[in-house]
Design an enzyme around this catalytic site. Sequence first.
Site, PDB file in Angstrom:
ATOM      1  N   LEU A  31      27.908  26.582  46.444  1.00  0.00           N
ATOM      2  CA  LEU A  31      29.119  27.084  47.093  1.00  0.00           C
ATOM      3  C   LEU A  31      30.199  26.005  47.197  1.00  0.00           C
ATOM      4  CD1 LEU A  31      27.222  29.020  49.897  1.00  0.00           C
ATOM      5  CD2 LEU A  31      28.047  29.911  47.708  1.00  0.00           C
ATOM      6  N   HIS A  32      31.455  26.455  47.160  1.00  0.00           N
ATOM      7  CA  HIS A  32      32.602  25.538  47.233  1.00  0.00           C
ATOM      8  C   HIS A  32      33.659  26.135  48.152  1.00  0.00           C
ATOM      9  CE1 HIS A  32      34.343  28.426  44.502  1.00  0.00           C
ATOM     10  NE2 HIS A  32      33.402  28.198  43.596  1.00  0.00           N
ATOM     11  N   GLY A  34      36.220  27.805  47.660  1.00  0.00           N
ATOM     12  CA  GLY A  34      36.584  29.201  47.374  1.00  0.00           C
ATOM     13  C   GLY A  34      35.673  30.153  48.150  1.00  0.00           C
ATOM     14  N   HIS A  35      34.353  29.877  48.105  1.00  0.00           N
ATOM     15  CA  HIS A  35      33.414  30.712  48.867  1.00  0.00           C
ATOM     16  C   HIS A  35      33.691  30.576  50.360  1.00  0.00           C
ATOM     17  CE1 HIS A  35      30.950  29.836  45.139  1.00  0.00           C
ATOM     18  NE2 HIS A  35      30.901  31.156  45.181  1.00  0.00           N
ATOM     19  N   GLN A  59      22.995  38.408  33.936  1.00  0.00           N
ATOM     20  CA  GLN A  59      24.429  38.239  33.677  1.00  0.00           C
ATOM     21  C   GLN A  59      24.734  36.984  32.876  1.00  0.00           C
ATOM     22  OE1 GLN A  59      25.530  38.079  38.052  1.00  0.00           O
ATOM     23  NE2 GLN A  59      27.161  36.789  37.248  1.00  0.00           N
ATOM     24  N   GLN A 151      35.788  41.166  36.617  1.00  0.00           N
ATOM     25  CA  GLN A 151      34.627  41.501  37.453  1.00  0.00           C
ATOM     26  C   GLN A 151      35.073  42.271  38.690  1.00  0.00           C
ATOM     27  OE1 GLN A 151      31.308  38.691  38.545  1.00  0.00           O
ATOM     28  NE2 GLN A 151      32.433  38.479  40.452  1.00  0.00           N
TER      29      GLN A 151
HETATM   30  O1  PAF Z   1      30.875  36.175  40.960  1.00  0.00           O
HETATM   31  C1  PAF Z   1      29.670  35.896  41.117  1.00  0.00           C
HETATM   32  O2  PAF Z   1      29.291  34.861  41.690  1.00  0.00           O
HETATM   33  C2  PAF Z   1      28.599  36.846  40.581  1.00  0.00           C
HETATM   34  O3  PAF Z   1      29.023  37.449  39.402  1.00  0.00           O
HETATM   35  C3  PAF Z   1      28.151  37.897  41.606  1.00  0.00           C
HETATM   36  C4  PAF Z   1      29.285  38.831  41.974  1.00  0.00           C
HETATM   37  C5  PAF Z   1      27.600  37.216  42.846  1.00  0.00           C
HETATM   38  C6  PAF Z   1      27.012  38.755  41.009  1.00  0.00           C
HETATM   39  O4  PAF Z   1      25.907  37.979  40.669  1.00  0.00           O
END
Ligand code: PAF
Length: 255
Positions: A31-32, A34-35, A59, A151
């Site tokens: 996490l950074h 932005g999160h 993914q 996304q």
């Molecule tokens: O943006 C992300 O970090 C990922 O694509 C997500 C939305 C957590 C799904 O794994």
Amino acid sequence: MNIVTDIRAWQSIRENCATKKIGFIPTMGYLHAGHASLCERARRENDITVVSIFVNPPQFNQSKDFNLYPRAIEEDIALLTSHRVDYLFLPDEQTMYHDHYEVQVTENALSKELEGAYRPGHFNGVLTIVLKLLNIIQPLHAYFGEKDYQQFMLIKKMVSALFLPLHIIGCETIRAEDGLALSSRNVRLNAMQREKAAHFPKLLHSDLSPAKITEQLQSLGFKVDYIVEQWGRRLGAVWLDEIRLIDNMLLRTIR
Ligand code: PAF
């Protein structure tokens, strides 16, 4: 902060806060800032803030990219605690994919463009895990950074198409001082690559045409997947050696 790894355990917590507004931020960890800004926004707009960390195998297009994805759970827990997140949902792969990846969500139009064209199957993986997480957490609001703009659009589309009872909220991209969009993958850039990377947002923000931006990025040594203007935005994806960067910005902020 409470750490929950088990779906049943979360469901019983959820039952006990049935009348509370829950804000949810799905993440893949590392996490950074932005999160952190998503957590702050969720805290302002809800009674309870929940973050999930799950590095979602389907993914990733290559297992190498999955293995190289940075992980730092202790630092993540410290960051979430300092932003007063209430719950961290931290499931394992067996919990999330007890169906052995046999059930998946597919969108057949938008998910084939841009990122989808360069990363086949990527958005199946994203939509599938996001639907699973939303069904488990059952938030009122879910927060996503606009750096991954396609996304964000696809998640909104899925929520609308499947009548999910929640709001998807897009939050502005947080940038480093030199303009580079914050991303967990930036840690993989060495000092020289990191310096060079700043040319990408600078050129994307410039008043040059997409063709000229592509030309200039190429002459600086970037490999360009695409620089295009659509959805009222200018979007780009480039490679610096082995590392892929994406970014986008609102067109009306440029001209
Ligand atoms: O943006 C992300 O970090 C990922 O694509 C997500 C939305 C957590 C799904 O794994």
